[in-house]
Design a protein around this motif. Structure first.
Motif, PDB file in Angstrom:
ATOM      1  N   GLN A 273      -6.822  73.738 -56.566  1.00 10.63           N
ATOM      2  CA  GLN A 273      -6.601  74.646 -55.446  1.00 10.63           C
ATOM      3  C   GLN A 273      -5.095  74.831 -55.328  1.00 10.63           C
ATOM      4  OE1 GLN A 273      -8.268  72.512 -52.133  1.00 10.63           O
ATOM      5  NE2 GLN A 273     -10.307  73.353 -52.434  1.00 10.63           N
ATOM      6  N   PHE A 274      -4.647  76.073 -55.226  1.00 12.96           N
ATOM      7  CA  PHE A 274      -3.208  76.319 -55.209  1.00 12.96           C
ATOM      8  C   PHE A 274      -2.888  77.350 -54.140  1.00 12.96           C
ATOM      9  CE2 PHE A 274       0.919  77.728 -56.989  1.00 12.96           C
ATOM     10  CZ  PHE A 274       1.507  76.484 -57.121  1.00 12.96           C
ATOM     11  N   ALA A 275      -1.913  77.038 -53.295  1.00 12.98           N
ATOM     12  CA  ALA A 275      -1.538  77.912 -52.177  1.00 12.98           C
ATOM     13  C   ALA A 275      -0.093  78.357 -52.328  1.00 12.98           C
ATOM     14  CB  ALA A 275      -1.734  77.186 -50.853  1.00 12.98           C
ATOM     15  N   LEU A 276       0.187  79.591 -51.874  1.00 10.66           N
ATOM     16  CA  LEU A 276       1.528  80.142 -51.996  1.00 10.66           C
ATOM     17  C   LEU A 276       2.091  80.683 -50.686  1.00 10.66           C
ATOM     18  CD1 LEU A 276       1.060  82.086 -55.349  1.00 10.66           C
ATOM     19  CD2 LEU A 276       2.597  80.157 -55.000  1.00 10.66           C
ATOM     20  N   SER A 277       1.233  81.065 -49.738  1.00  8.39           N
ATOM     21  CA  SER A 277       1.767  81.637 -48.500  1.00  8.39           C
ATOM     22  C   SER A 277       1.024  81.085 -47.292  1.00  8.39           C
ATOM     23  CB  SER A 277       1.721  83.169 -48.510  1.00  8.39           C
ATOM     24  OG  SER A 277       0.412  83.661 -48.670  1.00  8.39           O
ATOM     25  N   LEU A 278       1.771  80.942 -46.229  1.00 11.61           N
ATOM     26  CA  LEU A 278       1.298  80.353 -44.979  1.00 11.61           C
ATOM     27  C   LEU A 278       1.939  81.150 -43.857  1.00 11.61           C
ATOM     28  CD1 LEU A 278       0.191  77.838 -43.255  1.00 11.61           C
ATOM     29  CD2 LEU A 278       2.439  76.834 -43.654  1.00 11.61           C
ATOM     30  N   ARG A 279       1.137  81.573 -42.887  1.00  7.85           N
ATOM     31  CA  ARG A 279       1.694  82.440 -41.842  1.00  7.85           C
ATOM     32  C   ARG A 279       0.812  82.408 -40.600  1.00  7.85           C
ATOM     33  NH1 ARG A 279      -1.498  84.721 -45.175  1.00  7.85           N
ATOM     34  NH2 ARG A 279      -3.025  86.219 -44.469  1.00  7.85           N
ATOM     35  N   ARG A 280       1.306  83.036 -39.556  1.00  3.25           N
ATOM     36  CA  ARG A 280       0.519  83.184 -38.344  1.00  3.25           C
ATOM     37  C   ARG A 280      -0.621  84.160 -38.599  1.00  3.25           C
ATOM     38  NH1 ARG A 280       1.999  81.641 -33.534  1.00  3.25           N
ATOM     39  NH2 ARG A 280       4.235  81.636 -34.017  1.00  3.25           N
ATOM     40  N   GLY A 281      -1.789  83.909 -38.011  1.00  4.68           N
ATOM     41  CA  GLY A 281      -2.974  84.726 -38.247  1.00  4.68           C
ATOM     42  C   GLY A 281      -2.765  86.165 -37.860  1.00  4.68           C
ATOM     43  N   ARG A 282      -3.404  87.060 -38.600  1.00 11.66           N
ATOM     44  CA  ARG A 282      -3.295  88.488 -38.298  1.00 11.66           C
ATOM     45  C   ARG A 282      -4.215  88.848 -37.142  1.00 11.66           C
ATOM     46  NH1 ARG A 282      -4.135  89.655 -44.473  1.00 11.66           N
ATOM     47  NH2 ARG A 282      -5.011  87.582 -44.202  1.00 11.66           N
ATOM     48  N   ARG A 283      -3.818  89.841 -36.389  1.00 12.43           N
ATOM     49  CA  ARG A 283      -4.494  90.104 -35.114  1.00 12.43           C
ATOM     50  C   ARG A 283      -5.626  91.110 -35.208  1.00 12.43           C
ATOM     51  NH1 ARG A 283       0.205  90.021 -30.492  1.00 12.43           N
ATOM     52  NH2 ARG A 283       1.440  88.345 -31.358  1.00 12.43           N
ATOM     53  N   ASP A 284      -5.612  91.985 -36.171  1.00 11.70           N
ATOM     54  CA  ASP A 284      -6.639  93.012 -36.194  1.00 11.70           C
ATOM     55  C   ASP A 284      -7.597  92.799 -37.357  1.00 11.70           C
ATOM     56  OD1 ASP A 284      -4.031  94.176 -37.517  1.00 11.70           O
ATOM     57  OD2 ASP A 284      -5.739  95.159 -38.486  1.00 11.70           O
ATOM     58  N   ARG A 317      -2.827  77.035 -23.798  1.00 10.34           N
ATOM     59  CA  ARG A 317      -4.210  77.413 -24.068  1.00 10.34           C
ATOM     60  C   ARG A 317      -4.318  78.054 -25.451  1.00 10.34           C
ATOM     61  NH1 ARG A 317      -7.626  77.217 -19.835  1.00 10.34           N
ATOM     62  NH2 ARG A 317      -6.733  76.922 -17.759  1.00 10.34           N
ATOM     63  N   HIS A 318      -5.500  77.908 -26.044  1.00 11.48           N
ATOM     64  CA  HIS A 318      -5.728  78.490 -27.354  1.00 11.48           C
ATOM     65  C   HIS A 318      -5.665  80.009 -27.271  1.00 11.48           C
ATOM     66  CE1 HIS A 318      -8.288  80.281 -30.512  1.00 11.48           C
ATOM     67  NE2 HIS A 318      -7.673  79.408 -31.274  1.00 11.48           N
ATOM     68  N   SER A 319      -4.998  80.620 -28.260  1.00  9.97           N
ATOM     69  CA  SER A 319      -4.936  82.064 -28.366  1.00  9.97           C
ATOM     70  C   SER A 319      -5.055  82.422 -29.840  1.00  9.97           C
ATOM     71  CB  SER A 319      -3.616  82.594 -27.800  1.00  9.97           C
ATOM     72  OG  SER A 319      -3.571  83.994 -27.867  1.00  9.97           O
ATOM     73  N   PRO A 320      -5.937  83.346 -30.230  1.00  9.25           N
ATOM     74  CA  PRO A 320      -6.169  83.640 -31.647  1.00  9.25           C
ATOM     75  C   PRO A 320      -4.919  84.045 -32.409  1.00  9.25           C
ATOM     76  CG  PRO A 320      -7.887  84.617 -30.296  1.00  9.25           C
ATOM     77  CD  PRO A 320      -6.838  84.104 -29.354  1.00  9.25           C
ATOM     78  N   GLU A 321      -3.942  84.693 -31.728  1.00 15.75           N
ATOM     79  CA  GLU A 321      -2.764  85.124 -32.468  1.00 15.75           C
ATOM     80  C   GLU A 321      -1.901  83.953 -32.921  1.00 15.75           C
ATOM     81  OE1 GLU A 321      -1.546  85.805 -28.074  1.00 15.75           O
ATOM     82  OE2 GLU A 321      -3.343  86.058 -29.323  1.00 15.75           O
TER      83      GLU A 321
END
Length: 362
Positions: A273-284, A317-321
């Protein structure tokens, strides 16, 4: 990949309709489950995705499949891979740029200009790190460092105060300054975390992902075990010089997909398993469908029980963004994204404190 991205890739590779009949490309997902085609029947395979931004698109590793539809000269170089930059607009996709004899891109923006580091083989098991400018005029330059090893990879690019840096190693945490025009790199900072492991390797440079904490960056690293399996860990580093690594999470694995779908390569899905990018979740929803999405979380994260005294960080509080997305590949055959709810990430790392959302019934 979406069907639109697969169609754009087929067009770019000059494949006939015979080699690009529905499903257009190597993989697609329906409402029920992944349906995988055998690599021996594919014209090409996409893997190791790296997202620039949802709007600017994705860099994919592309290699020939086993069908023989692409000639031997289409993918030059030792690894026989290219990097394709695909972008979507109004529901359609197109190839913005191709970097030949290249793989494993990691995107970064410096003064608003998009760049990506990537690796290029010069011989068997001998790699160099290069930098590509992803705006016209497109340009590639090899990165040089006087203390480099014979074979290099896994440099993590990031920007600070409009300058380009790379994490050269995690233990010690060596940070190089980079001249984007000449490719010359010089050691800028070096710190060592107590009890760090020299076998730690970088995966994704990361971003400021911790709620209410702009002084730290969350990145991703990996370890390769003796039997070939990759395990992953998050690292927290200071966002300002000397960029020292403050903490490292426990190790985890991403969900297995190929094995669960009954693919013949399932065993490797459990190892590579190989990962290259990590970021905040997309909203739409449209952006979230930029490529095949696996709604997974680190397998060990669910076993972590929240404890009091989580470093005294303010509770939110949890927020999806705030959710986190990691782009990775299974067995060099399938591009995936794992979405990790921020409350579960906080529970797993104990670097933040976010309440779990409460399900309600109407």
């Amino acid at each position: 990949m979406t069907a639109a991205e697969e169609a754009a890739t087929c067009t770019h590779l000059n494949l006939s309709a015979t080699n690009c009949t529905p499903p257009v490309g190597p993989y697609h997902v329906d409402a029920a489950a992944f349906r995988l085609r055998e690599p021996s029947k594919l014209s090409w395979i996409d893997f190791n995705p790296s997202v620039l931004t949802p709007a600017l698109g994705i860099l994919y590793n592309i290699k020939p499949g086993g069908s023989g539809a692409l000639g031997a000269g289409r993918f030059p170089g030792v690894a026989r891979t290219s990097l394709l930059w695909l972008q979507k607009h109004d529901g359609r996709a197109f190839v913005r740029h191709e970097i030949r004899n290249a793989e494993d891109a990691r995107a970064v923006f410096v003064n608003g200009t998009a760049y990506a580091t990537f690796t290029r083989y010069r011989g068997h098991k001998l790699k160099d790190v290069w930098l590509a400018r992803l705006e016209r005029p497109f340009r590639e330059v090899q990165l040089t460092y006087e203390a480099r090893r014979a074979s290099e990879g896994n440099w993590l690019p990031f920007e600070y105060h409009h300058r380009l840096y790379v994490t050269y190693s995690l233990c010690p945490h060596t940070v190089l300054s980079v001249d984007p025009k000449t490719g010359v790199c010089r050691r800028a900072y070096e710190t060592r975390r107590e009890a760090c492991d020299s076998s730690e390797r970088g995966s994704a440079a990361g971003a400021k992902l911790l709620p209410n904490n702009l002084s730290a960056v969350v990145g991703l690293g990996h370890l390769k075990l003796t039997y070939g399996a990759y395990t992953h860990f998050f690292f927290e580093r200071r966002a300002s010089p000397p960029f020292e690594i403050l903490s490292v999470s426990r190790q985890f694995r991403f969900p297995t997909v190929l094995h669960a779908a009954g693919a013949k390569t399932g065993r490797r899905d459990r190892t590579v398993q190989f990962a290259l990018s990590l970021r905040r979740g997309r909203r739409d929803a449209e952006a979230a469908a930029a490529h095949n999405v696996s709604e997974g979380t680190p397998r060990r994260a669910a076993a972590v029980a929240p404890e009091e005294g989580q470093r005294g960080l303010r509770h939110v509080r949890h927020s999806p963004e705030h959710d986190i997305e990691v782009d990775f590949s299974a067995a060099d055959q399938l591009s995936l994204t794992a979405r990790i709810p921020i409350w579960r990430f906080c529970e797993f790392t104990r670097w933040c404190n976010v309440s779990q959302p409460v399900e309600t019934s109407e």
